[in-house]
Motif scaffolding. Sequence first.
Motif, PDB file in Angstrom:
ATOM      1  N   UNK A   1      62.460  61.901  56.832  1.00 21.34           N
ATOM      2  CA  UNK A   1      62.477  62.508  58.165  1.00 21.34           C
ATOM      3  C   UNK A   1      61.111  62.947  58.640  1.00 21.34           C
ATOM      4  N   UNK A   2      60.217  63.277  57.727  1.00 26.86           N
ATOM      5  CA  UNK A   2      58.880  63.735  58.104  1.00 26.86           C
ATOM      6  C   UNK A   2      57.876  63.170  57.105  1.00 26.86           C
ATOM      7  N   UNK A   3      56.610  63.438  57.351  1.00 29.68           N
ATOM      8  CA  UNK A   3      55.573  62.925  56.463  1.00 29.68           C
ATOM      9  C   UNK A   3      55.768  63.454  55.045  1.00 29.68           C
ATOM     10  N   UNK A   4      55.713  62.555  54.086  1.00 25.56           N
ATOM     11  CA  UNK A   4      55.862  62.958  52.692  1.00 25.56           C
ATOM     12  C   UNK A   4      54.655  63.767  52.244  1.00 25.56           C
ATOM     13  N   UNK A   5      54.894  64.697  51.363  1.00 31.93           N
ATOM     14  CA  UNK A   5      53.794  65.512  50.846  1.00 31.93           C
ATOM     15  C   UNK A   5      52.792  64.651  50.078  1.00 31.93           C
TER      16      UNK A   5
ATOM     17  N   UNK B   1      54.375  51.906  59.560  1.00 30.14           N
ATOM     18  CA  UNK B   1      54.846  52.923  60.498  1.00 30.14           C
ATOM     19  C   UNK B   1      55.671  53.992  59.823  1.00 30.14           C
ATOM     20  N   UNK B   2      55.817  53.889  58.505  1.00 34.34           N
ATOM     21  CA  UNK B   2      56.618  54.847  57.764  1.00 34.34           C
ATOM     22  C   UNK B   2      55.860  56.112  57.424  1.00 34.34           C
ATOM     23  N   UNK B   3      56.522  56.937  56.637  1.00 32.73           N
ATOM     24  CA  UNK B   3      55.976  58.270  56.362  1.00 32.73           C
ATOM     25  C   UNK B   3      55.754  58.538  54.883  1.00 32.73           C
ATOM     26  N   UNK B   4      55.888  57.515  54.040  1.00 32.76           N
ATOM     27  CA  UNK B   4      55.755  57.774  52.594  1.00 32.76           C
ATOM     28  C   UNK B   4      54.723  56.894  51.890  1.00 32.76           C
TER      29      UNK B   4
END
Length: 790
Positions: free
Chosen positions: A187-191, A478-481
């Motif tokens: 759902x959001x940018x991975x740490x 375009x992903x977040x991980x």
Amino acid sequence: MAEAADFQGTSASPARRWLRRAGALLAGAPVLAGLLQLPAAGPAQAASSDTVSVSLDSLSPNAPTDGDTLTVSGTVTNNGKRTVTDAHVGLRLGPQLTTRSAIDSVARRSDDVQASTGSEVGDKYEEKFDELAPGVAQHFTLSVPVDKLDLGDDGVYELGVALSGQTSAQRWDQVLGVQRTFLPWQSSEADTKTKTTFLWPLISTVHMTAKTGAGELQTPMFLNDDLAKDLAPGGRLARMVELGKDLDVTWVIDPDLLASVDAMATGNYRLPGPDGTTTPGSREHQAVAKQWLAGLQKAVTGKEVVALPFADPDLASLAHNGTSVTGSLSHLKDATDVAATTVKTVLHVTPNTDFAWPVDGAVDPSIMKVATSAGADRVIARSDSLQETAGLSYTPSAARPVGGGTTAVVADARMSTAFEDDLSKAGSATLAVQRFLAQSLELNTQTDKQRSIVVAPQRTPTVSQAQAMATALKALQGGTWTQPQDLTAAAKDRPDPGATTRIPSTSAYPSSLRRQELPRTAFGQIARTQDKLDNFRVVLTDQSRVVTPFGRAINREMSTSWRGRSNAADSYRGGVEAWLDELAEQVKLIDKSETKLSGRSATIPVTVQNNLVQPVGHLVLRLTSSQPTRLKIGGKAYSEQPVEISGGHSQSVKFTTSANANGRVTVIAQLYTEDGQEYGNAVSFDVKVTEVTPTVMLVIGGGVLLLVLAGFRMYTQRKRAAARQGEEDGPGTAGEGTDEPGNPGAPGDRLPEESDSAAGADGPEQPSDPAPDTAPESTDPSGTGERVDR
């Protein structure tokens, strides 16, 4: 590979593990309740022929985030014999998958209606069909806001598209067809983001032969025109460039492909025609090649380019079957040396040549040794070959120091093989993309430790496979991980201390790959061709015209692209060797018939012919007598003379001979290179000696001597007679010029003047006149044999 996905308690923290387990239980509760409420007749459907296939043709976005709307489209087809009624297609959300192995398990049973299908999202997001007739396909599209899916923690979820309905044999609602896939949810940018390297291979099969035209441009000869089809719009190589230009990838290029396209673009290449003829390549195809190169030059600008050795040699075949053949490894070194030059010349970029890539990343000690023998210190392996043995709870980074200054860059097997199936159908391609993304996200959630992962797909993906790869990579970008990384950076990353560095034994090498290797006989033929080339090049004044095309052809004989095409490989090697033999035979000795030798000495001519377009030299012609006691060449058993011949000319080389006895002697003419190696076939012919014997020569000499003595006696007698005549003539008898009557003169009493006039040029030949020596120079026919020059 050992990984967190296969162990309990592998999340980054206890809190995350608790939340993940709780989410899995909550998601699975409705499924369990649904299973408990299934009608008793449910199991009977396994035996029913009334089944429906569900194809999931598109899913967008591939990795949704908050606020997105998930749209799924596809087709349902009634494969049974009965009409399906009261049918509808709906989405079913399954449990969160917490291991990479769980993803594999779902993929294996993706269309199994017996397995759990999860809970349906709701009738608001379904599409109904009054009936589905047998053999009829119906299209559907479902759209649902992501927040209506009630997704829990970030991770991978099973997503099913199921068709439910009734048949005349089973009049109750039941799942008649299902297709499962995966929904990555971050759902959001991975740490912590995984650094991902994706190799984009630009590799093809062998296209060019060793043949070139005789002109200055040396027009290349191609095996066929298949390359033009791949370069044309819509072709495999054209699509690879079009798709790759917008992706964060590392280009892995075979320089032979660039050389082949460049030859097509810059010259009037030729193709084999009927009955041994050749035909010119299409001008349209030449333009296509130029356009493709221009597009590739733009696509690789600013990107990392890795150049494989020229023609992508089969490292495993070389390691297992070629090292026992002398000189085989030298071809790998040559292929590596020319790689950088080719890429830089054609693409105007400096490539990295530090990497070797065995087939499917399968390695053993011998492959590692061969792979690094030409200077590469990084070998691209794969995790199903270099398997983890330390029990790590996560997938380690790609870089592994394996000793001797060599780094094994271990590509992830699951992600690297995700696009190897037939993806020509939209449904198959969509499943491959979603499975790849699911593995990538699941890998990232294994630990908070950042890692570098490498994806090394198949060498020559099809158009549909390349399209699926591009779709997956765009979703990653375009992903977040994840975040992109070059191959060189991945190889330099700090290795995980717990990752395996043990190279598997030779016996562990897959038998399926070993069966496709080039045999030892192939390397033996390659070595034989190289020996012939080395022997031929010595005589050439412009070696590059022959050494370059044949050197590259020998590299192509070792190409990985011959795997699975043994007959084509045999034919190619045979063609290269035959063409080299044909060229070498253009410099040859002309056959001679029997030669007649009259007299004690003469010269024997031997003709050397050069049908090449370039001059030849550095040759020595040796003429050898099989019986030097009877016939000597230059005073010895054999004689040698240097040979230099212009292109398209012949040269006659003359040897001095001396005969000691009559008879027939066999003489052998052989060309040699300056380093003493035989060149071409020898020519043997007989020399028939017809020398005059010493006894006859002695008699003739004695007769000549007698003639000389007789002539001298006649001369002295005439001088005495003249002197006596002068004394008898006194002062009173001056003017008397005749003898007294009745006093007949002696036969030799005539004056010399009279005698000379009587034996004039037109008179009879005197015994003292020598006989003409016509034997050696006579122009009369000499029978079937040749006559030689004196």
